[in-house]
Structure formats: structure tokens, C-alpha cells
Design a protein around this motif. Structure first.
Motif, PDB file in Angstrom:
ATOM      1  N   VAL A  78       0.856  -1.184   0.000  1.00 53.31           N
ATOM      2  CA  VAL A  78       0.000   0.000   0.000  1.00 53.31           C
ATOM      3  C   VAL A  78       0.893   1.235   0.000  1.00 53.31           C
ATOM      4  O   VAL A  78       1.822   1.324   0.805  1.00 53.31           O
ATOM      5  N   PRO A  79       0.645   2.195  -0.874  1.00 54.64           N
ATOM      6  CA  PRO A  79       1.529   3.371  -0.955  1.00 54.64           C
ATOM      7  C   PRO A  79       1.442   4.274   0.269  1.00 54.64           C
ATOM      8  O   PRO A  79       0.462   4.267   1.009  1.00 54.64           O
ATOM      9  N   GLY A  80       2.502   5.073   0.444  1.00 54.97           N
ATOM     10  CA  GLY A  80       2.517   6.061   1.505  1.00 54.97           C
ATOM     11  C   GLY A  80       2.519   5.449   2.891  1.00 54.97           C
ATOM     12  O   GLY A  80       3.130   4.406   3.136  1.00 54.97           O
ATOM     13  N   PHE A  81       1.800   6.100   3.791  1.00 57.72           N
ATOM     14  CA  PHE A  81       1.740   5.654   5.181  1.00 57.72           C
ATOM     15  C   PHE A  81       0.449   4.909   5.502  1.00 57.72           C
ATOM     16  O   PHE A  81       0.120   4.709   6.674  1.00 57.72           O
ATOM     17  N   ASN A  82      -0.287   4.509   4.471  1.00 55.37           N
ATOM     18  CA  ASN A  82      -1.563   3.831   4.682  1.00 55.37           C
ATOM     19  C   ASN A  82      -1.383   2.340   4.938  1.00 55.37           C
ATOM     20  O   ASN A  82      -0.349   1.752   4.610  1.00 55.37           O
ATOM     21  N   TYR A  83      -2.431   1.750   5.508  1.00 53.94           N
ATOM     22  CA  TYR A  83      -2.438   0.333   5.842  1.00 53.94           C
ATOM     23  C   TYR A  83      -3.593  -0.386   5.165  1.00 53.94           C
ATOM     24  O   TYR A  83      -4.584   0.225   4.760  1.00 53.94           O
ATOM     25  N   SER A  84      -3.464  -1.702   5.084  1.00 56.03           N
ATOM     26  CA  SER A  84      -4.551  -2.570   4.635  1.00 56.03           C
ATOM     27  C   SER A  84      -4.387  -3.913   5.327  1.00 56.03           C
ATOM     28  O   SER A  84      -3.287  -4.475   5.355  1.00 56.03           O
ATOM     29  N   PHE A  85      -5.485  -4.423   5.895  1.00 57.45           N
ATOM     30  CA  PHE A  85      -5.417  -5.712   6.579  1.00 57.45           C
ATOM     31  C   PHE A  85      -6.441  -6.725   6.063  1.00 57.45           C
ATOM     32  O   PHE A  85      -6.456  -7.864   6.513  1.00 57.45           O
ATOM     33  N   SER A  86      -7.288  -6.333   5.119  1.00 57.33           N
ATOM     34  CA  SER A  86      -8.308  -7.257   4.623  1.00 57.33           C
ATOM     35  C   SER A  86      -7.684  -8.430   3.870  1.00 57.33           C
ATOM     36  O   SER A  86      -8.123  -9.579   4.009  1.00 57.33           O
ATOM     37  N   GLY A  87      -6.657  -8.145   3.073  1.00 54.74           N
ATOM     38  CA  GLY A  87      -5.996  -9.216   2.322  1.00 54.74           C
ATOM     39  C   GLY A  87      -5.306 -10.208   3.235  1.00 54.74           C
ATOM     40  O   GLY A  87      -5.344 -11.429   2.997  1.00 54.74           O
ATOM     41  N   LEU A  88      -4.690  -9.713   4.299  1.00 59.38           N
ATOM     42  CA  LEU A  88      -4.030 -10.589   5.264  1.00 59.38           C
ATOM     43  C   LEU A  88      -5.050 -11.493   5.950  1.00 59.38           C
ATOM     44  O   LEU A  88      -4.797 -12.686   6.152  1.00 59.38           O
ATOM     45  N   LYS A  89      -6.200 -10.944   6.301  1.00 57.10           N
ATOM     46  CA  LYS A  89      -7.241 -11.748   6.943  1.00 57.10           C
ATOM     47  C   LYS A  89      -7.704 -12.875   6.030  1.00 57.10           C
ATOM     48  O   LYS A  89      -7.870 -14.015   6.470  1.00 57.10           O
ATOM     49  N   LEU A  96       5.457   2.943  10.311  1.00 53.45           N
ATOM     50  CA  LEU A  96       5.838   3.920  11.325  1.00 53.45           C
ATOM     51  C   LEU A  96       7.289   4.355  11.147  1.00 53.45           C
ATOM     52  O   LEU A  96       7.620   5.542  11.269  1.00 53.45           O
ATOM     53  N   LYS A  97       8.160   3.404  10.837  1.00 51.12           N
ATOM     54  CA  LYS A  97       9.572   3.729  10.597  1.00 51.12           C
ATOM     55  C   LYS A  97       9.712   4.651   9.386  1.00 51.12           C
ATOM     56  O   LYS A  97      10.500   5.597   9.410  1.00 51.12           O
ATOM     57  N   LEU A  98       8.936   4.372   8.344  1.00 52.74           N
ATOM     58  CA  LEU A  98       8.963   5.206   7.146  1.00 52.74           C
ATOM     59  C   LEU A  98       8.512   6.629   7.468  1.00 52.74           C
ATOM     60  O   LEU A  98       9.139   7.602   7.034  1.00 52.74           O
ATOM     61  N   ALA A  99       7.438   6.740   8.249  1.00 56.64           N
ATOM     62  CA  ALA A  99       6.917   8.059   8.613  1.00 56.64           C
ATOM     63  C   ALA A  99       7.918   8.830   9.468  1.00 56.64           C
ATOM     64  O   ALA A  99       8.143  10.033   9.258  1.00 56.64           O
TER      65      ALA A  99
END
Length: 373
Positions: A237-248, A289-292
Motif C-alpha cells: 500500500v503506498p505512503g503511510f496507509n495500511y490494509s489488513f483485509s488481504g491478510l485476513k 511507522l519507521k517510514l513516517a
């Protein structure tokens, strides 16, 4: 001698009914009534939650006043969670706060639940002052003048986050990276585009057949497991955004596939499964978080929200502090999950600014940080 500022905080955003008393910035009492009824359903049932809040709110407020040794006529203001959260639950807390404030003739203060989680880092107690890295103790005071911004300084040392700091807010309903520029100036630079990290923990636990709430159980079993036993794909996911639906989805397919081959797979490899999924979720969280932190050039790092109680997340953050030169701030366990102490301390800061609301206020189930209305 000036009259003390005494704030009653009320939290009712989900399934915990909580009340707290803050006096001149120090926590006197914090009561939380947990609703166990939801365990039978594997998750929070909104209608049942709102009914339980109706039953709990008066006894909880009565208890907290007695524990704090405060009479209701001594209260300076009432702070309450306006949102985000479950509408029925929010209505109960909002309605009680409005009625109580109206009856006492005192100001009403609305609080964003997520802002409360962030400002939980500034909760102090007369017996247990908030400490940096859960270490040294220090007294603290707030300095306010009419022509200057809020300044929070530890008289005995640097024990509170210094502005600006980054805060990773992680809970069952939210996952965000926030630049905290001041007590009331925040910028959300990243968030989940679908599911929250806490929801991913609970869903993984449910897939494994663990009872609700499953996140703490995954943390418990993971302590005995190998975090590298199983590998799960991580979202791009680009930038500082997250996604967890695919992992689930990937985790669910993995469990189904393995149990088809061995019906006892989950029970036999429970610790390794928990350690592996926990490692993956935390790695996803901290990589962003490290990236940010690198891009924003900020080394003051805080976490907040229910998932910040996770022992592996807390431990990994401390390790990163040593590796990256971060100063890490982690709330005490009782201030990670939903509680009224964080609402009361936010209300205290708002009281100092005379930031009050009116009886026309209504709850907002969707209430973004920074929204005014």
C-alpha cells in the motif's frame, strides 16, 4: 487560593462504560465496567451494548465520585466521548453527560475518542506519575497564559512526549499514524484503507476458534511460539496507509487448507500460528511507522489504543528505540483500552482553553480527528 478544576470524564463509545475524575490535571479515580455478555456472540452486539450502558452508567459515575472523594457540586465540567463509536452506545453517554451538566449548571465538553487515546500519554496520578518508558517518576505542571499556547513540562525531567511527536493509534476500529503538533493540532498522515489492526487480530483469533476478545489470547499464546514458523504475505500500500483485509483472507485460507489436511492442526501448532500472525501484523504496523518517522524527521514516537497493550508491539518498539534513536512513549495498560481517564484529561485541557460545547450537541459515530462541527 484558586478553586480546583475537577473534570468528570465519561466514555461509552463501544462496550465499556467508564467514568473518571481529574483534579488539576491529576487522575483521582478511573472506573471501567466491562460488558461480558458479548463473549457469547463472538463480538460486540450494538443493541446489547447500548442497553448495558444504560444499566451501568449511573452506578459507574456514582462509584467514581465516591472513590475520588468528590461531591457532584464540586465538579467544574463534564467531558464525554462524542465519537467515533457505536451510535447507540454514544447516545447513552452523551445524553447522560448533557443531563448531568444541565442539572449541575456546569460546562459540557465534547471529546474525540481517538484524540483521547493520544492524550492518554499525559495522564498523571498523585500516587503514580506518568513515566517515560515506564521508568523514572517526575512531577509535572501545566503553564498557561492568555497569550501563549499550551505548554506541558515535566519539572523533574522529560517524562511526556514533546511536540511534535508521531503517534500510532491502533485499535479494533482504527489504525492511524498521526503527527501531533500540539494538544489540539493533529495531522493524520496515514490510516487503514479497509480493516483495522485490532480487527485483524480478533478475526484471526476467531478463525482459529479462540473466544472473543481474541487479540489478547493471540498475544498470550504467541509467547511460546516461533514467529517465523509460517509466512504470510504483506500488503503493498503506498505512503503511510495500511490494509489488513488481504491478510485476513490469506490467513483464513491458510487455516482452512491446513485443517483440511490435519483437523488438529490449529491445536497442535497454536503457539506458532499465533506468533506468526502477530509478527506479521506488528511488522506491517512498524514498517510504516519507521517510514513516517524517517520522512518526517521525528524521533518522538508514541503508541495508543487497545492494540498498544500488545506485549510484542511494546517490546519491539523498545528495541527500535535503541536501534533508531527514538524516544518511545507507551501508555500504562489501563490507559490503552477504552477508559474515561483519557476523556477526562482531554476535557481538562479543553477546560483550560474554555472550549465548551452546548446542549445542542449530538454524537457522531464517524468523527475524524481534526473535524470541527
Amino acid at each position: 487560593m484558586s478553586k480546583p478544576i475537577i473534570i468528570l470524564g465519561i466514555e461509552s463509545s463501544c462496550d465499556d462504560t467508564s467514568a473518571a475524575i481529574i483534579k488539576d490535571g491529576k487522575l483521582l479515580a478511573n472506573i471501567v465496567a466491562t460488558q461480558n455478555i458479548h463473549k457469547a456472540f463472538g463480538g460486540v452486539v450494538p443493541e446489547l451494548a447500548s442497553r448495558a450502558h444504560q444499566q451501568n452508567i449511573i452506578p459507574v459515575v456514582d462509584q467514581v465520585l465516591k472513590k475520588a472523594g468528590v461531591e457532584k457540586h464540586e465538579l467544574s465540567a463534564i467531558a464525554f466521548t462524542r465519537g467515533p463509536g457505536l451510535m447507540g452506545s454514544l447516545i447513552v453517554g452523551t445524553s447522560f453527560a448533557k443531563a448531568f451538566a444541565l442539572g449541575l449548571g456546569i460546562p459540557l465538553i465534547e471529546v474525540n475518542h481517538m484524540q483521547g487515546h493520544i492524550l492518554a500519554h499525559f495522564i498523571t496520578s498523585p500516587l503514580n506519575p506518568l513515566s517515560k518508558g515506564e521508568g523514572a517518576k517526575a512531577e509535572a505542571k501545566i503553564n498557561i497564559t492568555e497569550n501563549s499556547p499550551l505548554l506541558w513540562r515535566g519539572a523533574g525531567g522529560e517524562v511526556f512526549p514533546q511536540f511534535p511527536f508521531l503517534c500510532l493509534t491502533v485499535s479494533g476500529g482504527h489504525t492511524q499514524i498521526v503527527v501531533v503538533k500540539d494538544f489540539f493540532e493533529v495531522e493524520v498522515i496515514g490510516g487503514t484503507i479497509d480493516d483495522a489492526a485490532g480487527e485483524a487480530f480478533d478475526k484471526a483469533a476467531k478463525i482459529m476458534g479462540l473466544p472473543y476478545p481474541g487479540g489478547p489470547l493471540i498475544d498470550k499464546y504467541a509467547k511460546e511460539g516461533n514467529p517465523k514458523a509460517f509466512t504470510f504475505s504483506k500488503p503493498k500500500v503506498p505512503g503511510f496507509n495500511y490494509s489488513f483485509s488481504g491478510l485476513k483472507t490469506a490467513f483464513m485460507n491458510f487455516i482452512h487448507m491446513e485443517t483440511a489436511k490435519n483437523p488438529d492442526f490449529v491445536e497442535q501448532r497454536k503457539a506458532d500460528i499465533c506468533a506468526s500472525i502477530q509478527y506479521t501484523i506488528i511488522d506491517i504496523l512498524l514498517n510504516k511507522l519507521k517510514l513516517a518517522a524517517k520522512q518526517k524527521k521525528i524521533i518522538q514516537i508514541a503508541i495508543a489504543g487497545g492494540v498498544s497493550a500488545n506485549s510484542e508491539l511494546r517490546g519491539t518498539l523498545h528495541k527500535l528505540a535503541g536501534q533508531l534513536g527514538w524516544t518511545v512513549f507507551i501508555p500504562k495498560f489501563e490507559y490503552c483500552t477504552d477508559n474515561a481517564a483519557m476523556i477526562a484529561i482531554t476535557g481538562y485541557f479543553k477546560y483550560l482553553k474554555r472550549d465548551f460545547t452546548t446542549q445542542a450537541i449530538a454524537p457522531l459515530p464517524r468523527y475524524n480527528l481534526g473535524y470541527k462541527g
